[in-house]
Design a protein around this motif. Sequence first.
Motif, short mmCIF file in Angstrom:
data_model
loop_
_atom_site.label_atom_id
_atom_site.label_comp_id
_atom_site.label_asym_id
_atom_site.label_seq_id
_atom_site.Cartn_x
_atom_site.Cartn_y
_atom_site.Cartn_z
N MET A 34 0.88 -1.19 0.01
CA MET A 34 -0.02 -0.06 -0.04
C MET A 34 0.92 1.23 0.01
N VAL A 74 -1.24 -4.45 -8.90
CA VAL A 74 -1.90 -4.75 -7.64
C VAL A 74 -2.33 -6.07 -7.77
N ALA A 75 -2.99 -6.46 -8.84
CA ALA A 75 -3.54 -7.63 -8.97
C ALA A 75 -2.69 -8.76 -9.02
N VAL A 76 -1.45 -8.70 -9.67
CA VAL A 76 -0.44 -10.00 -9.52
C VAL A 76 -0.03 -9.89 -8.19
N LEU A 78 -0.98 -8.77 -5.42
CA LEU A 78 -1.73 -9.50 -3.99
C LEU A 78 -2.05 -11.04 -4.47
N ALA A 79 -2.10 -11.31 -5.54
CA ALA A 79 -2.09 -12.95 -5.87
C ALA A 79 -0.79 -13.83 -5.13
N TYR A 85 0.89 -16.46 1.85
CA TYR A 85 0.17 -16.65 3.10
C TYR A 85 -0.25 -18.15 3.08
N VAL C 32 -5.84 0.67 5.51
CA VAL C 32 -6.41 0.97 4.16
C VAL C 32 -7.20 1.98 4.10
N LEU C 35 -5.76 5.17 3.61
CA LEU C 35 -5.10 5.12 2.37
C LEU C 35 -6.23 5.70 1.31
N VAL C 61 -10.81 3.82 -9.99
CA VAL C 61 -9.76 2.80 -9.95
C VAL C 61 -9.10 2.68 -8.41
N TYR C 62 -8.60 3.49 -8.08
CA TYR C 62 -7.89 3.09 -6.78
C TYR C 62 -8.85 3.00 -5.78
N ILE C 66 -8.70 -1.10 -6.38
CA ILE C 66 -7.59 -1.43 -5.86
C ILE C 66 -7.77 -1.68 -4.15
N LEU C 69 -9.77 -4.43 -3.10
CA LEU C 69 -9.04 -5.63 -3.38
C LEU C 69 -8.26 -5.92 -2.17
N PHE C 70 -7.38 -4.68 -1.99
CA PHE C 70 -6.66 -4.89 -0.49
C PHE C 70 -7.57 -5.25 0.60
N VAL C 73 -8.05 -9.08 0.43
CA VAL C 73 -6.98 -9.81 0.77
C VAL C 73 -6.64 -9.82 2.34
N ILE C 74 -6.88 -8.50 3.10
CA ILE C 74 -6.69 -8.28 4.42
C ILE C 74 -7.83 -9.27 5.09
N LEU C 76 -9.24 -11.84 3.86
CA LEU C 76 -8.96 -13.35 3.79
C LEU C 76 -7.93 -13.65 4.59
N MET C 77 -6.98 -13.05 4.93
CA MET C 77 -5.79 -13.52 5.70
C MET C 77 -6.18 -13.05 7.37
N ALA C 157 -2.65 -13.49 -12.29
CA ALA C 157 -3.31 -13.53 -11.02
C ALA C 157 -4.28 -14.66 -10.80
#
Lengths: 101, 628, 172
Positions: A34, A74-76, A78-79, A85, C32, C35, C61-62, C66, C69-70, C73-74, C76-77, C157
């Motif tokens: 980020m 970002v796509a790639v 984060l993958a 993980y 996040v 940001l 977009v951002y 994006i 998406l962040f 992922v956060i 998810l983990m 991806a």
Amino acid sequence: MPVSSTHYLFLSLLLFSIGIMGTLTRRNAVIIFMCIELMLNAVNLLLVAFSRMYADVNAQLFVFFIMVVAAAEVAVGLAIIVMMYRKVQSVDINILNRLKH
Amino acid sequence: MIQFIYLVPLFPLLGFLLNGLLWNKMPKNMGGLIGSGAILASFVVSLLVFFEVRNPGFQGPVTVRLFDFIQTANINIPFAFQVDALSSLFLLIITGVGFLIHVYSMSYMHEDSGMVKYFAYLNLFVFSMLLLVLGANYLIMFIGWEGVGLCSYLLIGFWFKNRDYTNAAKKAFVMNRIGDLGFLVGMLLVLANFHTLTYKDFFTQLSSGGAGNGSLYFWITVCFFIGATGKSAQVPLYTWLPDAMAGPTPVSALIHAATMVTAGIYMIARSNVLYTLAPATLNIVAIIGLVTAILAATIAIRQYDIKKVLAYSTVSQLGFMFLALGVGAYTTAVFHVMTHAFFKALLFLGSGSVIHAMGGEQDIRKMGGLSKHMKITQLTFLIGCLAISGIPGLSGFFSKDAILTAAYEHNPVLYYLGIVAAMMTAFYMFRLYFLTFTGSFRGTEEQHHHLHESPAAMTMPLVVLAILSVAGGYVGMPEVFHMPNFLNEYLKPVVSNIGEGHIEASMEWMLMGISVAVSVVMIAVAYSMHKNPNFAPSTGLAKAMENKWYIDEIYDAVVVKPIERLSVFMNRFVEKMGIDATVDGVGKSVKWGSDRLRLLQSGQVGFYIFFMVIGMVVLFALSFFCFK
Amino acid sequence: MDFYSILFWVLSVLAVGCALGVILSRNPVHSVLCLILTFFAISGHYILMNAQFLAIVNIIVYAGAIMVLFLFVIMLMNLNADVEPQKGHLIQLAGVVSGGILFLVILTAVKDVKNQSMEMPTTPIGLIENLGKELFHKYTLPFEISSVLFLSAMIGAVIIGKKDPAAAHAEN
């Protein structure tokens, strides 16, 4: 004092340095990612400021493409982080030292 | 024929290459034939050259240039041969006596497995010696000089499996090398001051009052003389020659009696123009020659090995030759070189015949009464002994007498000391003869059965040399006999004695008479002392003489051991701790540095990013503030 | 102080403050969100400079794609403030210092550049019509290639994120 291009220069520089400090200070891979996005945006800001200064549209188009690339990245990225993980159950970058000599 | 002078050294060189490269496959006899044949061919060419030089129409020294050897801005040294009276005479001696010794070796070395190698080395030796005497400048002489030193090493240590022999070879080589340094320094002095090494140019410069002064001539001649002491076994560099008897007997005959050791005399005779300009050096030469003659003779009196007696005799006779040079009698010295080559080679080959008959035994205490079994050897050996003792009628008488007369003219003291040395010569030579050939046999039964006369290939050269020992003196007869001195006349264009005899005839007869008388007396003394020999262990003075006056031990303690200690010291401190440490240190520091650098690759991403930022900062700073 | 300046300063403070929030907060989710706010501030700057298209695209977009998406992922983990790893204080200090040095160096280099007032008459440059004209005239090729870029990113991806069939089998 009217807002001049120098102000935008300083602002962009500041945001960029904050992004750098974040990259160096954090251990969480996602947060580092980020901060990279933050650095990209700082550059975008500066480019737009220059575009306004010189009345050049090419700078704004460059910003457009930067955003394109950032999105793909970002796509790639984060993958990859997700895959990492899955492997080590953590996103701590200190764990990724397999390239150690 | 003179233009073909290069054939003379070429034949032995080819012999060396053939025998040397094919030594595994060459049959022994063929190797011997090739070796001897090469020398015979050289002898024939030398004979033709000699006749051409002797021809009254011969004009001065002829230089035959082969190719340019060293060509730089200031120095021009061609590879050239100089054919004149002196070199042609030496050519005959070398190839003639050399041929006889090759023929002898074919029989003597017949059972040795390395016979072909032996002939290769012998041919190489003759090649180098020929280069030495034929060279037209000091550099070619030096090449030959070094070559004979090398071949001497190879041949002394021929039976290389024996450690003592190889040590003797090493000793010979190292002592020669010490002398060679003197020669080299002398050469460099000549080159620096006269800009040429060629004899013709150098001597012309000298006689027209060249660039030097007395001090320069002194140093050049002294340096050359140091080289001569090494090669010709004078005090202090003589101890290698007795040890060199470790080699096969024909080698001793050729190298250490007839040819190599005469290189020093040749060199000084060749440079007589130079030496005449340095009277101080001539005195040194004479004194050292005399000292060597007496010293070696005293040691020979007490030796029990046939070859060692002959070795010390050689050193002593060389001392005589240097005495002659030192008093300015150059041609007389050359004369003695010639006669000495004949009778010393004869004596050595004869001793080889005796050793062969005794099955390898060299101790004269175990011999005796051999005359019954080996007539030819005994007779020829007797002739050799008579010649060396200076009995009238044989060659040694004329040459030795000429030396003593010249010494007397220069300084009577030299003459008296020379007489002393001559007395001792006669004594120890006849002691050797009586102990070996007369009386009763003192060896073992088995050796007694083995005694026999040597084959023809060994006895023929003995006979030829005996004839030469008798007849060879008549070419150089002194004035009082009122016969022309062929040798002096022949050599006059190149080398001549300083101060031709200025003593009265009666004086000369008296000197001759004295030397003959003392020789005969000493022979009688030797006979009476050794009729019933008693070999008690020596005591006191005799013991010192038997142990060579402990000179080897002195050298060992004073020169060899300190150098060894120095080299150990250098090894420890300079080599191991200094140089090795530095070189290893470079390697070790690189390794250490790379070990440290490796730590940079920690694999930590954050670490890498950090250094990226630092790098960026440095680059920005440099580009913005340093490079405008 | 006129309106322009006030707007500029407000937006700037917002941007910088939220940027600091990104790097300082311990909870990733808070990072996040900070940001996202930063992006809004920057979009505000874009509008101030009449780059309208870019402002909207920035948000969509951002902030919209994006950052979501962040967040995914956060989530998810299951990252939260407890499991957040922290670097040692010394290292953090080194990082801050080096960032600061970079800031100062570049600042010193560019402080004397020519400056020009930003308060200029509105130009049509940032309008979507003009941007589109330039984009599809001069930058057709990069535009098309960026579509290929997206394609490869998507495929990448998907491939990277796919589970191993063997591992999936083992899990089952």
